[in-house]
Design an enzyme around this catalytic site. Structure first.
Site, PDB file in Angstrom:
ATOM      1  N   ASP A   1     -57.511  -6.751   4.368  1.00  0.00           N
ATOM      2  CA  ASP A   1     -58.421  -5.859   5.089  1.00  0.00           C
ATOM      3  C   ASP A   1     -58.096  -4.415   4.725  1.00  0.00           C
ATOM      4  OD1 ASP A   1     -60.005  -4.413   6.776  1.00  0.00           O
ATOM      5  OD2 ASP A   1     -59.436  -5.470   8.600  1.00  0.00           O
TER       6      ASP A   1
ATOM      7  N   HIS B   1     -57.848   1.959   8.922  1.00  0.00           N
ATOM      8  CA  HIS B   1     -56.476   1.577   9.222  1.00  0.00           C
ATOM      9  C   HIS B   1     -55.445   2.325   8.372  1.00  0.00           C
ATOM     10  CE1 HIS B   1     -58.302  -1.571  11.545  1.00  0.00           C
ATOM     11  NE2 HIS B   1     -58.923  -2.040  10.485  1.00  0.00           N
TER      12      HIS B   1
END
Length: 286
Positions: A185, A190
């Site tokens: 991911d 993030h």
């Protein structure tokens, strides 16, 4: 946006493979081992007696969902729920085929968003029977009004109303999102501070599926002696983000072979995981 009938007809089939290093990197990304001298957790990152975390099954085909085929606005999508069911333990390495299909598309109305659920069945080469089923649910805040189902969504698992049977404290690390993203991911939310600020966060947030796995760590440490073969099913509803470096307090309730759980951030008192449910195998021995 496609019609409801077109959305429900969507299918995708993709190939996947992973190595022993991938399963170890995943375990490191979810913070294992908390103590390198704990030989039960060490097994997930050390070759001689290597094991794979059950939640590793969320990573194959992660980037091959059906959202791009549906055509919803990814910038307005929230990760709603996630679940896996295992029919056999996850091997430390493997290759096979992931088959994806829509389960349902709930339409909340024009301007009110929609909820999409899809299923991924994972089958290893040489075996016709899926060894794992993964269900992903997303809330697309900008994409209602396409004629989808108006039926109520299935009720989430209800955790007991009594005080938790136990609470497990697990600290995350400031660099944990940077490590977890190596398992597939790579969303800049993030990692990149500017992307996080544009999304309304003071800093990059931890992957929801990392928090998901941390809850499973708490369950396995408390009731299964870290044995991955005892995990059959693990499901959560996401309710708020976690920032890397925060500490999770995982409240656990056990009733026979079902462990209910919720997770909250110690530093802020915010509940980030709700309606958690893990189903254990061989519960009488756990």
């Amino acid at each position: 946006m496609l019609s409801h009938a077109e959305i429900m007809a969507l299918r995708r089939e993709v190939r996947f493979e992973w190595s022993r290093k991938d399963t170890m990197l995943y375990a490191l990304g979810i913070g294992m081992p908390s103590d390198p001298l704990d030989e039960r957790e060490l097994a997930f990152v050390y070759e001689p007696r290597q094991a794979a975390m059950p939640s590793f099954v969320v990573t194959p085909a992660f980037n091959d969902g059906l959202g791009d085929l549906i055509g919803y606005d990814y910038s307005q999508v929230l990760h709603g729920e996630h679940a896996f069911t295992l029919h056999r333990p996850v091997p430390v390495e493997g290759r096979g085929t992931a088959r994806l299909r829509m389960l349902e598309a709930w339409d909340k109305g024009q301007g009110k968003g929609a909820v999409f659920a899809h299923e991924t069945l994972l089958t290893l080469d040489g075996d016709d029977t899926p060894f794992a089923r993964v269900v992903t649910t997303a809330f697309a805040r900008a994409d209602g009004g396409f004629g989808g189902s108006t039926a109520p969504q299935p009720a989430p698992h209800a955790v007991p109303t009594r005080a938790p049977d136990r609470t497990v404290e697990i600290a995350t690390h400031r660099n944990q999102a940077l490590l977890y993203r190596q398992s597939g991911d790579a969303n800049p939310l993030h990692a990149d501070p500017e992307t996080a600020r544009r999304a309304g966060f003071s800093q990059p947030i931890l992957h929801g599926l990392c928090s998901y796995a941390i809850c499973l760590r708490a369950v396995m440490a408390s009731y299964c002696d870290h044995d991955p073969a005892r995990v059959h099913h693990h499901a959560v509803r996401f309710s708020a983000p976690v920032f890397p470096g925060e500490t999770l307090l995982v409240d656990l309730w056990r009733d026979d072979d079902i462990v209910s759980f919720e997770a909250r951030v110690k530093e802020r008192g915010v509940t980030v995981i709700r309606n958690g449910k893990t189903v254990l195998k061989q519960a009488e021995r756990c």
